[in-house]
Design a protein around this motif. Structure first.
Motif, PDB file in Angstrom:
ATOM      1  N   GLN A  66       0.819  -1.212   0.000  1.00 11.97           N
ATOM      2  CA  GLN A  66       0.000   0.000   0.000  1.00 11.97           C
ATOM      3  C   GLN A  66       0.855   1.266   0.000  1.00 11.97           C
ATOM      4  O   GLN A  66       0.461   2.279  -0.563  1.00 11.97           O
ATOM      5  N   GLU A  67       2.028   1.184   0.621  1.00 13.08           N
ATOM      6  CA  GLU A  67       2.941   2.335   0.662  1.00 13.08           C
ATOM      7  C   GLU A  67       3.745   2.464  -0.633  1.00 13.08           C
ATOM      8  O   GLU A  67       4.506   3.417  -0.795  1.00 13.08           O
ATOM      9  N   GLY A  68       3.607   1.495  -1.538  1.00 12.64           N
ATOM     10  CA  GLY A  68       4.326   1.536  -2.806  1.00 12.64           C
ATOM     11  C   GLY A  68       5.778   1.108  -2.700  1.00 12.64           C
ATOM     12  O   GLY A  68       6.570   1.358  -3.608  1.00 12.64           O
ATOM     13  N   LEU A  69       6.116   0.435  -1.595  1.00  9.02           N
ATOM     14  CA  LEU A  69       7.501   0.012  -1.402  1.00  9.02           C
ATOM     15  C   LEU A  69       7.809  -1.321  -2.077  1.00  9.02           C
ATOM     16  O   LEU A  69       8.976  -1.657  -2.295  1.00  9.02           O
ATOM     17  N   ILE A  70       6.754  -2.094  -2.380  1.00 12.16           N
ATOM     18  CA  ILE A  70       6.913  -3.331  -3.141  1.00 12.16           C
ATOM     19  C   ILE A  70       5.813  -3.385  -4.196  1.00 12.16           C
ATOM     20  O   ILE A  70       4.770  -2.746  -4.065  1.00 12.16           O
TER      21      ILE A  70
END
Length: 77
Positions: free
Chosen positions: A43-47
């Motif tokens: 959700q944080e766009g880290l993966i």
């Protein structure tokens, strides 16, 4: 004005075998926690979504879930 009260009817509870070993319970808890963390990373766009699914497969191998992935809301994927 008075309200009418409906009679409540219910089904009798059905006994379900819920015996679970302590190890199974810990595996389930660890899996759900790991999945929540991984979902947050997604959700944080880290993966990426692909990485999320790869990591989730590894979690399932490490902590065989009883409830399964549907135990966590993944509707935002």
């Amino acid at each position: 004005m008075t309200k009418k009260v409906k009679t409540v009817t219910h089904q009798p509870l059905i006994s379900v075998n819920t015996s679970m070993t302590q190890s199974q319970l810990l595996d389930e808890l660890h899996y759900q926690q790991a999945r929540q963390i991984t979902l947050k990373l997604l959700q944080e766009g880290l993966i990426s979504s692909h990485e999320f699914h790869q990591i989730d497969q590894l979690h399932q191998q490490s902590f065989p879930p009883l409830i399964g992935p549907e135990g966590v809301d993944t509707s935002k994927l």
